[in-house]
Design a protein around this motif. Structure first.
Motif, PDB file in Angstrom:
ATOM      1  N   GLU A   1      -3.923 -29.870   3.186  1.00 17.04           N
ATOM      2  CA  GLU A   1      -2.466 -29.870   3.016  1.00 17.04           C
ATOM      3  C   GLU A   1      -1.819 -30.957   3.888  1.00 17.04           C
ATOM      4  N   ARG A   2      -0.567 -31.297   3.561  1.00 18.85           N
ATOM      5  CA  ARG A   2       0.218 -32.255   4.333  1.00 18.85           C
ATOM      6  C   ARG A   2       1.575 -31.648   4.670  1.00 18.85           C
ATOM      7  N   LEU A   3       2.067 -32.000   5.841  1.00 20.77           N
ATOM      8  CA  LEU A   3       3.428 -31.628   6.202  1.00 20.77           C
ATOM      9  C   LEU A   3       4.410 -32.561   5.505  1.00 20.77           C
ATOM     10  N   GLU A   4       5.520 -32.026   5.062  1.00 25.27           N
ATOM     11  CA  GLU A   4       6.543 -32.839   4.411  1.00 25.27           C
ATOM     12  C   GLU A   4       7.389 -33.538   5.470  1.00 25.27           C
ATOM     13  N   ILE A   5       7.557 -34.846   5.293  1.00 26.74           N
ATOM     14  CA  ILE A   5       8.393 -35.652   6.188  1.00 26.74           C
ATOM     15  C   ILE A   5       9.585 -36.144   5.385  1.00 26.74           C
ATOM     16  N   ARG A   6      10.780 -35.840   5.876  1.00 30.83           N
ATOM     17  CA  ARG A   6      11.983 -36.240   5.154  1.00 30.83           C
ATOM     18  C   ARG A   6      13.158 -36.308   6.111  1.00 30.83           C
ATOM     19  N   ASP A   7      13.946 -37.387   6.004  1.00 34.07           N
ATOM     20  CA  ASP A   7      15.172 -37.542   6.794  1.00 34.07           C
ATOM     21  C   ASP A   7      14.905 -37.448   8.292  1.00 34.07           C
ATOM     22  N   GLY A   8      13.793 -38.028   8.722  1.00 31.51           N
ATOM     23  CA  GLY A   8      13.490 -38.072  10.150  1.00 31.51           C
ATOM     24  C   GLY A   8      12.912 -36.798  10.714  1.00 31.51           C
ATOM     25  N   ARG A   9      12.499 -35.851   9.837  1.00 27.62           N
ATOM     26  CA  ARG A   9      12.067 -34.543  10.330  1.00 27.62           C
ATOM     27  C   ARG A   9      10.795 -34.075   9.615  1.00 27.62           C
ATOM     28  N   LEU A  10      10.005 -33.279  10.337  1.00 27.51           N
ATOM     29  CA  LEU A  10       8.899 -32.548   9.747  1.00 27.51           C
ATOM     30  C   LEU A  10       9.424 -31.207   9.266  1.00 27.51           C
ATOM     31  N   HIS A  11       9.106 -30.851   8.038  1.00 24.57           N
ATOM     32  CA  HIS A  11       9.625 -29.624   7.448  1.00 24.57           C
ATOM     33  C   HIS A  11       8.528 -28.564   7.369  1.00 24.57           C
ATOM     34  N   LEU A  12       8.864 -27.359   7.760  1.00 20.60           N
ATOM     35  CA  LEU A  12       7.929 -26.251   7.675  1.00 20.60           C
ATOM     36  C   LEU A  12       7.599 -25.951   6.215  1.00 20.60           C
ATOM     37  N   SER A  13       6.342 -25.625   5.969  1.00 22.82           N
ATOM     38  CA  SER A  13       5.982 -25.178   4.633  1.00 22.82           C
ATOM     39  C   SER A  13       6.228 -23.678   4.541  1.00 22.82           C
ATOM     40  N   THR A  14       6.157 -23.160   3.333  1.00 18.48           N
ATOM     41  CA  THR A  14       6.293 -21.715   3.129  1.00 18.48           C
ATOM     42  C   THR A  14       4.933 -21.027   3.128  1.00 18.48           C
ATOM     43  N   ARG A  15       3.860 -21.783   3.331  1.00 19.57           N
ATOM     44  CA  ARG A  15       2.527 -21.198   3.365  1.00 19.57           C
ATOM     45  C   ARG A  15       2.373 -20.313   4.598  1.00 19.57           C
ATOM     46  N   PRO A  16       1.668 -19.197   4.499  1.00 20.04           N
ATOM     47  CA  PRO A  16       1.521 -18.321   5.663  1.00 20.04           C
ATOM     48  C   PRO A  16       0.616 -18.929   6.728  1.00 20.04           C
ATOM     49  N   GLY A  17       0.803 -18.454   7.961  1.00 20.61           N
ATOM     50  CA  GLY A  17       0.012 -18.956   9.078  1.00 20.61           C
ATOM     51  C   GLY A  17       0.358 -20.382   9.420  1.00 20.61           C
ATOM     52  N   LEU A  18      -0.632 -21.144   9.858  1.00 23.80           N
ATOM     53  CA  LEU A  18      -0.419 -22.563  10.113  1.00 23.80           C
ATOM     54  C   LEU A  18      -0.161 -23.325   8.822  1.00 23.80           C
ATOM     55  N   GLY A  19      -0.646 -22.784   7.718  1.00 23.38           N
ATOM     56  CA  GLY A  19      -0.435 -23.436   6.434  1.00 23.38           C
ATOM     57  C   GLY A  19      -1.422 -24.534   6.129  1.00 23.38           C
ATOM     58  N   VAL A  20      -2.601 -24.501   6.784  1.00 16.24           N
ATOM     59  CA  VAL A  20      -3.611 -25.527   6.520  1.00 16.24           C
ATOM     60  C   VAL A  20      -4.964 -24.873   6.249  1.00 16.24           C
ATOM     61  N   THR A  21      -5.777 -25.560   5.453  1.00 12.79           N
ATOM     62  CA  THR A  21      -7.162 -25.161   5.217  1.00 12.79           C
ATOM     63  C   THR A  21      -8.045 -26.371   5.464  1.00 12.79           C
ATOM     64  N   LEU A  22      -9.295 -26.122   5.850  1.00 12.10           N
ATOM     65  CA  LEU A  22     -10.205 -27.207   6.205  1.00 12.10           C
ATOM     66  C   LEU A  22     -10.727 -27.903   4.955  1.00 12.10           C
ATOM     67  N   SER A  23     -10.782 -29.230   5.013  1.00 13.65           N
ATOM     68  CA  SER A  23     -11.236 -30.033   3.892  1.00 13.65           C
ATOM     69  C   SER A  23     -12.760 -30.075   3.837  1.00 13.65           C
ATOM     70  N   GLU A  24     -13.277 -30.500   2.709  1.00 14.35           N
ATOM     71  CA  GLU A  24     -14.719 -30.699   2.579  1.00 14.35           C
ATOM     72  C   GLU A  24     -15.199 -31.815   3.499  1.00 14.35           C
ATOM     73  N   GLN A  25     -14.334 -32.790   3.748  1.00 18.01           N
ATOM     74  CA  GLN A  25     -14.702 -33.875   4.664  1.00 18.01           C
ATOM     75  C   GLN A  25     -14.950 -33.331   6.059  1.00 18.01           C
ATOM     76  N   THR A  26     -14.152 -32.340   6.473  1.00 20.31           N
ATOM     77  CA  THR A  26     -14.365 -31.724   7.782  1.00 20.31           C
ATOM     78  C   THR A  26     -15.762 -31.118   7.864  1.00 20.31           C
ATOM     79  N   ARG A  27     -16.167 -30.447   6.806  1.00 18.87           N
ATOM     80  CA  ARG A  27     -17.513 -29.869   6.782  1.00 18.87           C
ATOM     81  C   ARG A  27     -18.554 -30.990   6.924  1.00 18.87           C
ATOM     82  N   GLY A  28     -18.298 -32.125   6.310  1.00 16.87           N
ATOM     83  CA  GLY A  28     -19.241 -33.230   6.373  1.00 16.87           C
ATOM     84  C   GLY A  28     -19.343 -33.854   7.750  1.00 16.87           C
TER      85      GLY A  28
END
Length: 375
Positions: free
Chosen positions: A336-363
């Motif tokens: 996932e990516r954080l939304e950047i707009r108007d000089g600010r990072l915007h919170l997502s509506t996803r629960p928790g931190l809102g991120v999952t580990l990529s396959e590249q991380t596993r690699g």
């Protein structure tokens, strides 16, 4: 019925950087250029099928130490109620009490602590910031990754243009060159390039002594900087306090400190106008919240260091308008990516931190430990 922790997976991950990174510590011979970042990921699972993900990190050295310590203390979480996070943090600290309450030991605990908070917010169905009690849905952000000293000023200016075009709100560039005149020329070039209204910060990475910091600070006043970061050694609270009293420009520091107690010295001495804690470095979210309460009481601005995927939530829950540092280095680690707009990072509506580990991380995983029930 109380849920219980059934399994934990620890992963040591080495993130390669696209180019070797140099700041003032490299130019003064204290460190080698940075080519990679070591991450410790913790994935905590419960009997009810919930999972929380957390991480800590280390630059240049310390990654294997964090992984080894986490592997030793993590078994103490098996069978515990994952909601009792403060109690579990204390239990983990005492499990490794002989190595202290700061540094690699608590940075290892941080990955587990962040995972527990991620899990708790997911159980509630809320973004972490909302679970903590958000004051805002977006946070001011500034970019650091385009202002390092290894890049010629022409590239720094091009990076600045790209960062602002992407929606980032401010820019930070590195100073601390052996020649203060070179520093001033680079800052002047950036200020003229971005205009007087764009927030601009500088970071000396602890490489000035007190007289140099005083002279450089005075010379930098004309550029209307938001702050001067780490002008002195991170543990020189008295020196920072004297500098903060003598300059109009705000003084910022704290990223290199590894406990709440060390940050309290900065607060007690009124050494900084802007505190820059790093949740993974001070032991996780549990400790960050303790520090945030102290900073709030002292009416300090917060500008958490690095790890924006964690810090956007913590900054959103801080009463005074904060800043968050934007780094794109971690993008390959998450889906996932954080939304950047108007000089600010915007919170997502996803629960928790809102991120999952990529396959590249596993690699990029170089070591792994499964504790309790396997994944």
């Amino acid at each position: 019925m109380t849920d219980r922790i059934s399994g934990i997976t620890l992963s040591s991950v080495t993130l390669p950087l696209k180019a070797a990174i140099s700041d003032a510590k490299v130019l003064t011979g204290r460190q080698r250029p940075m080519t990679e970042v070591a991450f410790l990921f913790a994935e905590i699972r419960t009997e009810e099928g919930l999972e929380g993900v957390g991480f800590s990190y280390s630059k240049r050295a310390g990654g294997p130490a964090q992984f080894a310590h986490a592997r030793e203390v993590a078994p103490d979480l098996i069978g515990e109620d994952p909601n009792d996070i403060q109690r579990l943090w204390t239990k983990l600290v005492w499990a490794g009490a002989s190595v202290g309450r700061s540094g690699a030991s608590t940075q290892a605990i941080a990955a587990l602590d962040v995972a527990l908070w991620d899990l708790k917010a997911k159980r509630a169905g809320l973004p972490l910031a909302k679970l903590l009690g958000a004051h805002r849905d977006s946070v001011r952000c500034y970019d650091t990754s385009g202002g390092f000293l290894h890049e010629p000023i022409e590239q720094v200016l091009a990076n600045a243009t790209a960062s602002l075009a992407s929606g980032i709100g401010g820019l930070k560039i590195k100073v601390g060159h052996p020649s203060t005149a070179v520093d001033l020329a680079r800052v002047r070039a950036v200020r003229e390039h971005i205009g007087d209204e764009t927030p601009l910060m500088v970071d000396a990475n602890q490489q000035w002594d007190r007289p140099t910091a005083q002279r450089a600070g005075r010379a930098l006043e004309e550029f209307g900087l938001v702050w001067i970061e780490e002008p002195l050694d991170a543990y020189d609270a008295e020196g920072h306090a004297a500098l903060a009293r003598s300059l109009d420009t705000a003084i910022a520091s704290g990223e290199m400190l590894t406990s709440v107690a060390e940050h309290h010295e900065l607060i007690r001495h009124r050494a900084v106008d802007i505190l820059q804690p790093d949740a993974p470095r001070i032991g996780g979210i549990t400790q960050f919240l303790k520090l945030a309460a102290l900073a709030d009481h002292a009416n300090l601005t917060l500008a958490p260091h690095f790890a924006m995927e964690i810090h956007v939530h913590l900054a959103a829950a801080y009463p005074h308008e904060p800043w968050v540092e934007h780094f794109d280095w971690l993008h390959p680690l998450f889906n996932e990516r954080l939304e950047i707009r108007d000089g600010r990072l915007h919170l997502s509506t996803r629960p928790g931190l809102g991120v999952t580990l990529s396959e590249q991380t596993r690699g990029w995983t170089v070591d792994r430990a499964d504790i309790g029930a396997p994944a």
